[in-house]
Design a protein around this motif. Structure first.
Motif, mmCIF file in Angstrom:
data_model
loop_
_atom_site.group_PDB
_atom_site.id
_atom_site.type_symbol
_atom_site.label_atom_id
_atom_site.label_comp_id
_atom_site.label_asym_id
_atom_site.label_seq_id
_atom_site.Cartn_x
_atom_site.Cartn_y
_atom_site.Cartn_z
ATOM 1 N N PHE A 48 2.659 -4.866 -4.873
ATOM 2 C CA PHE A 48 1.490 -4.151 -5.368
ATOM 3 C C PHE A 48 0.282 -4.755 -4.671
ATOM 4 O O PHE A 48 0.124 -5.979 -4.650
ATOM 5 C CB PHE A 48 1.440 -4.341 -6.897
ATOM 6 C CG PHE A 48 0.087 -4.231 -7.537
ATOM 7 C CD1 PHE A 48 -0.543 -2.995 -7.669
ATOM 8 C CD2 PHE A 48 -0.559 -5.357 -8.037
ATOM 9 C CE1 PHE A 48 -1.778 -2.888 -8.279
ATOM 10 C CE2 PHE A 48 -1.798 -5.260 -8.650
ATOM 11 C CZ PHE A 48 -2.412 -4.019 -8.776
ATOM 12 N N GLY A 49 -0.516 -3.914 -4.040
ATOM 13 C CA GLY A 49 -1.690 -4.421 -3.333
ATOM 14 C C GLY A 49 -2.867 -3.473 -3.459
ATOM 15 O O GLY A 49 -2.723 -2.318 -3.873
ATOM 16 N N ILE A 50 -4.034 -3.979 -3.096
ATOM 17 C CA ILE A 50 -5.267 -3.203 -3.152
ATOM 18 C C ILE A 50 -5.894 -3.211 -1.756
ATOM 19 O O ILE A 50 -6.113 -4.284 -1.184
ATOM 20 C CB ILE A 50 -6.278 -3.854 -4.132
ATOM 21 C CG1 ILE A 50 -5.637 -4.135 -5.483
ATOM 22 C CG2 ILE A 50 -7.562 -3.028 -4.216
ATOM 23 C CD1 ILE A 50 -5.783 -3.121 -6.548
ATOM 24 N N VAL A 51 -6.168 -2.022 -1.226
ATOM 25 C CA VAL A 51 -6.861 -1.930 0.061
ATOM 26 C C VAL A 51 -8.326 -2.318 -0.183
ATOM 27 O O VAL A 51 -8.967 -1.791 -1.081
ATOM 28 C CB VAL A 51 -6.744 -0.507 0.655
ATOM 29 C CG1 VAL A 51 -7.560 -0.390 1.937
ATOM 30 C CG2 VAL A 51 -5.276 -0.172 0.932
ATOM 31 N N ILE A 52 -8.826 -3.262 0.620
ATOM 32 C CA ILE A 52 -10.158 -3.837 0.348
ATOM 33 C C ILE A 52 -11.227 -3.449 1.372
ATOM 34 O O ILE A 52 -12.344 -3.955 1.316
ATOM 35 C CB ILE A 52 -10.088 -5.382 0.280
ATOM 36 C CG1 ILE A 52 -9.619 -5.963 1.624
ATOM 37 C CG2 ILE A 52 -9.185 -5.826 -0.870
ATOM 38 C CD1 ILE A 52 -9.962 -7.410 1.835
ATOM 39 N N ASN A 53 -10.894 -2.562 2.302
ATOM 40 C CA ASN A 53 -11.898 -2.239 3.328
ATOM 41 C C ASN A 53 -12.133 -0.737 3.467
ATOM 42 O O ASN A 53 -12.526 -0.267 4.517
ATOM 43 C CB ASN A 53 -11.520 -2.864 4.678
ATOM 44 C CG ASN A 53 -10.245 -2.282 5.263
ATOM 45 O OD1 ASN A 53 -9.353 -1.857 4.547
ATOM 46 N ND2 ASN A 53 -10.159 -2.300 6.578
ATOM 47 N N ARG A 54 -11.906 0.004 2.400
ATOM 48 C CA ARG A 54 -12.129 1.451 2.405
ATOM 49 C C ARG A 54 -13.100 1.848 1.305
ATOM 50 O O ARG A 54 -12.674 2.229 0.201
ATOM 51 C CB ARG A 54 -10.809 2.177 2.133
ATOM 52 C CG ARG A 54 -9.789 2.072 3.228
ATOM 53 C CD ARG A 54 -10.055 3.164 4.262
ATOM 54 N NE ARG A 54 -9.273 2.970 5.446
ATOM 55 C CZ ARG A 54 -8.026 3.343 5.586
ATOM 56 N NH1 ARG A 54 -7.383 3.904 4.601
ATOM 57 N NH2 ARG A 54 -7.408 3.149 6.732
ATOM 58 N N PRO A 55 -14.403 1.773 1.543
ATOM 59 C CA PRO A 55 -15.330 2.207 0.497
ATOM 60 C C PRO A 55 -15.095 3.687 0.172
ATOM 61 O O PRO A 55 -14.899 4.498 1.071
ATOM 62 C CB PRO A 55 -16.715 1.998 1.126
ATOM 63 C CG PRO A 55 -16.492 1.033 2.254
ATOM 64 C CD PRO A 55 -15.086 1.287 2.731
#
Length: 186
Positions: free
Chosen positions: A38-45
């Motif tokens: 499980f992860g979160i994309v951190i560079n897509r506003p």
């Protein structure tokens, strides 16, 4: 590769990864175990601000600066659900501790605190997440789809979103702009 726990790592999309959900993405792995990841994309506003999310919850930001915080598109799964990546861990109703100081919280109380300016020292709100089934992430790593590096709070919270893809790779000394899009043909 088997048995490697990628929790608290960044997954950096290699240049050849063309899936529109993940091209040039940096995902923060919040959990990785035998069942999957499980992860979160951190560079897509996303095209939404914290103020708009708070308004949907009948909350108001105490200051314009709080309300103007960007919200990120955390991945293609469960895109209506909010996930707050934050440090320090704090004491919230529903937090998944990822490391000694970073957690992912999904409960309303953290947003109430953030609205008042009393939230965690550092935070990033994302809608949706990225999920991998058992063995899927290991397979993608074996195909050089992703590069994994230890996560850093510097990149996670303090680096501008558009610089995170390259900044995360730089922690390994890799310049992604020099890599060919054709795997194995550099």
């Amino acid at each position: 590769m088997h048995g490697t726990d990628l929790t608290d790592q960044f997954l950096i999309a290699m240049p050849a990864l063309s899936d529109p959900n993940f091209a040039q993405a940096v995902a923060y792995v919040a959990q990785h175990n035998a069942e999957g990841a499980f992860g979160i994309v951190i560079n897509r506003p996303a095209d939404v601000t914290l103020e708009e999310i708070l308004a949907q919850m009948d909350l108001r930001a105490a200051t314009p600066e709080i309300g103007a915080q960007p919200v990120y598109s955390g991945g293609p799964v469960d895109t209506e659900r909010g996930f707050v990546l934050h440090a320090p861990l704090g004491d919230w109703e529903a937090t998944l501790p990822v490391s000694d100081d970073i957690g992912v919280t999904t409960s309303r109380d953290i947003l109430e605190a953030m609205a008042k300016g009393e939230g965690p020292e550092e935070s990033l709100l994302a809608l949706g997440y990225a999920g991998w089934d058992a063995g899927q992430l290991e397979q993608e790593l074996g195909q050089n789809t992703w590069l994994s590096v230890p996560a850093s709070r510097e990149v996670l919270f303090r680096t501008p979103a558009e610089q995170r893809w390259q900044a995360a790779a730089t922690t390994l000394g890799v310049d992604l702009t020099l890599l060919s899009k054709d795997a194995g043909h550099a």
